[in-house]
Design an enzyme around this catalytic site. Structure first.
Site, PDB file in Angstrom:
ATOM      1  N   ILE A  87       0.832  -1.206   0.000  1.00  0.00           N
ATOM      2  CA  ILE A  87       0.000   0.000   0.000  1.00  0.00           C
ATOM      3  C   ILE A  87       0.863   1.251   0.000  1.00  0.00           C
ATOM      4  CG2 ILE A  87      -1.747   1.277   1.318  1.00  0.00           C
ATOM      5  CD1 ILE A  87      -2.331  -1.517   2.719  1.00  0.00           C
ATOM      6  N   CYS A  88       0.469   2.220  -0.818  1.00  0.00           N
ATOM      7  CA  CYS A  88       1.118   3.532  -0.799  1.00  0.00           C
ATOM      8  C   CYS A  88       0.164   4.502  -0.095  1.00  0.00           C
ATOM      9  CB  CYS A  88       1.403   4.006  -2.224  1.00  0.00           C
ATOM     10  SG  CYS A  88       2.227   5.616  -2.293  1.00  0.00           S
TER      11      CYS A  88
END
Length: 214
Positions: A87-88
């Protein structure tokens, strides 16, 4: 407050708010470092109707260091790796604060599904699809939700791989008719970021054929 007490308090807060439709559980009762969380896809998005499972690793330094979170459920989104679930999201990195809880982090992930940031992507291929063809992106993201996040179970066996990546079926058939293998065609088209093609675009056609012949 000790880390263990804090985690137990946070889990109780989730149980005390059933209306949020969020879950938070230990993978193994004897290990407070490893949890699984989940939430529902936001209404009005391609993720509506899905439940998304999150793997959570809580570090020894929690809450002064963020938990490591990744999607266990495969999801088609610019800020989430379609391969690893990475996840960013800034609050899971440099914008983390000890006042953030596991529940609020899960709510932030839910909000991320609603508001993608394609200019700061985790998955460049998906981000390009979002920027170039929003309607096609939504269709593909919806199919991934039905395939991987449906509470009725995983239906991947009935889904063409080309559809999972939003690639035009006619385009695949065109190259199949030239004798190329479908798996190779999908792999090349994904690598080149081609979802559909103007037959008059000879430059791109030649580039695809060149890659297929390698």
């Amino acid at each position: 407050m000790s880390r263990a007490k804090r985690i137990m308090k946070e889990m109780q807060a989730v149980k005390d708010d059933p209306a949020a439709n969020i879950t938070l559980d230990f993978v193994n009762e004897s290990d407070i470092h490893h949890l699984k969380g989940s939430f529902l896809g936001p209404p009005g998005t391609p993720y509506e109707g899905g439940r998304f499972m999150i793997d959570i690793e809580v570090p020894m330094e929690y809450p002064f260091k963020p938990p490591k979170m990744k999607f266990d459920t495969k999801v088609y989104h610019p800020n989430i790796s379609s391969v690893t679930g990475a996840i960013c999201l800034d609050i899971l990195k440099n914008a983390w604060s000890p006042v953030i809880t596991l529940k609020s982090a899960l709510i932030s992930l839910q909000a991320l599904l609603q508001s993608p940031e394609p200019n700061d992507p985790q998955d460049a291929e998906v981000a390009q699809h979002y920027l170039k063809d929003k309607e096609g992106f939504n269709k593909t993201a919806r199919l991934w939700t039905q395939t991987y996040a449906s509470e009725g179970g995983n239906i991947k066996g009935n889904v063409e791989e080309a559809n999972l990546y939003g690639i035009d079926k006619d385009l695949i058939e065109e190259f199949e008719s030239q004798g190329f293998e479908k798996d190779k065609i999908v792999e090349v088209l994904r690598r080149l970021g081609v979802k559909q093609l103007d037959p008059n675009d000879s430059v791109t056609v030649n580039k695809i054929v060149e890659e297929l012949l390698r």
